[in-house]
Design a protein around this motif. Sequence first.
Motif, short mmCIF file in Angstrom:
data_model
loop_
_atom_site.label_atom_id
_atom_site.label_comp_id
_atom_site.label_asym_id
_atom_site.label_seq_id
_atom_site.Cartn_x
_atom_site.Cartn_y
_atom_site.Cartn_z
N LEU A 19 37.82 49.63 88.92
CA LEU A 19 38.97 48.80 89.27
C LEU A 19 38.62 47.31 89.19
CD1 LEU A 19 40.07 50.82 92.42
CD2 LEU A 19 41.31 50.74 90.26
N ASN A 20 37.37 47.00 89.50
CA ASN A 20 36.88 45.62 89.40
C ASN A 20 36.72 45.28 87.92
OD1 ASN A 20 35.27 43.26 89.36
ND2 ASN A 20 34.44 43.74 91.37
N GLN A 21 37.49 44.34 87.44
CA GLN A 21 37.53 44.04 86.01
C GLN A 21 36.26 43.34 85.52
OE1 GLN A 21 40.57 45.15 84.01
NE2 GLN A 21 40.16 46.35 85.86
N GLU A 22 35.36 42.99 86.44
CA GLU A 22 34.06 42.45 86.05
C GLU A 22 33.08 43.55 85.67
OE1 GLU A 22 32.55 39.83 89.00
OE2 GLU A 22 34.31 38.51 88.98
N PRO A 27 44.23 65.84 91.04
CA PRO A 27 43.35 65.68 89.89
C PRO A 27 43.85 64.71 88.82
CG PRO A 27 44.62 67.66 89.59
CD PRO A 27 45.04 67.07 90.93
N THR A 28 45.04 64.12 88.98
CA THR A 28 45.50 63.18 87.96
C THR A 28 44.73 61.86 88.11
OG1 THR A 28 47.25 62.46 89.48
CG2 THR A 28 47.84 64.11 87.81
N TYR A 29 44.50 61.23 86.96
CA TYR A 29 44.00 59.86 87.01
C TYR A 29 45.13 58.96 87.49
CZ TYR A 29 39.90 61.44 84.41
OH TYR A 29 38.74 62.08 84.03
N GLU A 30 44.79 57.82 88.03
CA GLU A 30 45.74 56.97 88.73
C GLU A 30 46.69 56.25 87.77
OE1 GLU A 30 42.50 58.27 90.55
OE2 GLU A 30 42.27 56.64 89.10
N THR A 31 47.90 56.00 88.25
CA THR A 31 48.85 55.19 87.49
C THR A 31 48.43 53.73 87.54
OG1 THR A 31 50.30 54.69 89.36
CG2 THR A 31 50.70 56.77 88.18
N ARG A 32 49.06 52.93 86.71
CA ARG A 32 48.76 51.49 86.70
C ARG A 32 49.09 50.87 88.06
NH1 ARG A 32 49.54 49.25 80.94
NH2 ARG A 32 49.38 51.08 79.62
N ALA A 33 50.23 51.25 88.62
CA ALA A 33 50.63 50.70 89.92
C ALA A 33 49.65 51.12 91.01
CB ALA A 33 52.05 51.15 90.27
N ASN A 55 35.06 54.58 82.97
CA ASN A 55 36.22 53.99 82.29
C ASN A 55 36.69 52.81 83.13
OD1 ASN A 55 37.37 56.29 84.13
ND2 ASN A 55 39.08 54.88 83.79
N ILE A 56 37.36 51.88 82.48
CA ILE A 56 37.92 50.74 83.19
C ILE A 56 39.41 51.01 83.40
CG2 ILE A 56 38.37 48.26 83.13
CD1 ILE A 56 35.42 49.04 83.47
N SER A 57 39.81 51.04 84.66
CA SER A 57 41.20 51.36 84.99
C SER A 57 42.15 50.28 84.45
CB SER A 57 41.37 51.48 86.50
OG SER A 57 40.53 52.49 87.02
N VAL A 58 43.33 50.72 84.07
CA VAL A 58 44.35 49.81 83.54
C VAL A 58 45.16 49.25 84.70
CG1 VAL A 58 46.30 49.58 81.97
CG2 VAL A 58 44.46 51.16 81.42
N GLY A 89 43.16 52.20 77.17
CA GLY A 89 42.57 52.30 78.50
C GLY A 89 42.79 53.62 79.20
N ARG A 90 43.48 54.55 78.54
CA ARG A 90 43.77 55.84 79.18
C ARG A 90 42.48 56.61 79.43
NH1 ARG A 90 47.44 59.44 75.63
NH2 ARG A 90 49.03 57.93 76.25
N ALA A 91 42.29 57.12 80.63
CA ALA A 91 41.08 57.85 80.99
C ALA A 91 41.17 59.30 80.55
CB ALA A 91 40.86 57.79 82.50
N ASN A 92 40.01 59.87 80.17
CA ASN A 92 39.97 61.31 79.93
C ASN A 92 38.59 61.84 80.30
OD1 ASN A 92 38.22 61.79 77.39
ND2 ASN A 92 39.57 60.11 76.76
N HIS A 93 38.54 63.14 80.62
CA HIS A 93 37.32 63.71 81.19
C HIS A 93 36.18 63.76 80.17
CE1 HIS A 93 35.18 65.73 84.35
NE2 HIS A 93 34.91 66.78 83.59
N GLU A 94 36.50 63.88 78.89
CA GLU A 94 35.46 63.90 77.87
C GLU A 94 34.70 62.57 77.84
OE1 GLU A 94 38.59 64.95 77.39
OE2 GLU A 94 38.05 67.08 77.45
#
Length: 315
Positions: free
Chosen positions: A129-132, A211-217, A256-259, A286-291
Motif C-alpha cells: 500500500l505504501n507507494q514507496e 479471499p478477494t484482493y482489495e478494491t481500489r477504494a 504486488n503494488i496495490s492500486v 496493477g491487478r494482483a494475481n496469485h501466480e
Amino acid sequence: MATSAFNRAIETVEFLRLKLPLHLSKPRVAIVCGSGLGGLADTVNRGEGDVVETWEYKDVPNFPVSTVAGHEGKLIFGTMGAERVPVVLLKGRAHFYEGHAMETVTFATRVCKLLDVQTMILTNAAGGLNQEYSVGDVVCLNDHLNLAGLVGFHPLRGPNEEDFGVRFPPLSDAYDLSLRKLAHKSWKELRDQTPNQRRMHEGVYAFVAGPTYETRAECRMLRNLGADVVGMSTVPEIIVARHSGMRVLAFSLVTNISVLDPTVRADNPEVLNMTGEELEQYMSRGRANHEEVLEAGRLAAVDMQGLVLRIVSQL
C-alpha cells in the motif's frame, strides 16, 4: 480443568514427541513459511549427522490442512546454523478465508507454545500500500490493523484459554523491538555480503479476511488508516502467539503494488473511444494475481533464507 483446545494441542504434541529425537522435541524457534516462501525450509541443516523429521499436516492429529497453492502443508523439525538451533518450520498455513474457524487457523501456534517454542518468526506475501515500496521488498512488521478482529472475527473470541494466557492481553508491544533490531542488523550484513536492489522497510500490516484482493477504494482506505501492506494471514497467529507469551518477529514480502488510483469514470474522454480489449488492458494495470505472488516469493527466496538463517543463528 483444561480447555478442549488445550487438550487437542496436548494430544498433538504428545504424538510428535513420541516420534521425535530428544534434541528436536523442544524447538526453540518456529518459522511460518507464507505464500511462495516454502523455500525457507532449505535453511534447515541437512549435512552428515543432521536429522530432519517431516510430516504432512494431514498425518498430524488435529492439524488443519491448507488448500492453497504455495502452501504445501508440511511440519519440519530440524536444526539451523552452525549453532544447531532446534527449529520447527510450518510450511504453509490454514487461512480464515478457506472456511476455517479462527481457533483452527491458530491451532498450530498453540502447538508451538506447548512444544516450548520461545520465538515465532512469521512470513507472508502481501500487497504494498505504501507507494514507496517495490515488488520484492521485505517489510519487517512493527504493528498491525486487525480489520477482521475489529468486526468480531477475533482469534481470542469466546471463553479465555486460561492454560495459555490472560483474558485481556496487551498488543502494544506485540512486535518485539529487540528482534526487529536483530533483523535490521542481519539485513545489513546480508546486503554487505551480497549487494542487490532489494530493500527492507518497517511497516504496518493490515489483516483482511479475503479471499478477494482489495478494491481500489479499500486500498485507499487502508492506506489512510496507516497500513503499509495488506494481506490475509499472520495477525491471528501473532495475537495467539503473544497471548501464549511467545516473542514475535514477522516479515511481509511485497509481491504486488496495490492500486490506489480511483476507478476511471465511464464517461472519461480518455476511455470513450477505446475498444473492449483496450479497456481490459487499461483496467488490468496493477491487478494482483496469485501466480505473481508465488513468482515474487521464488525470486526473493535466497534473500529471505539468508535473513532468517542469520536471525535464528543469533537466538
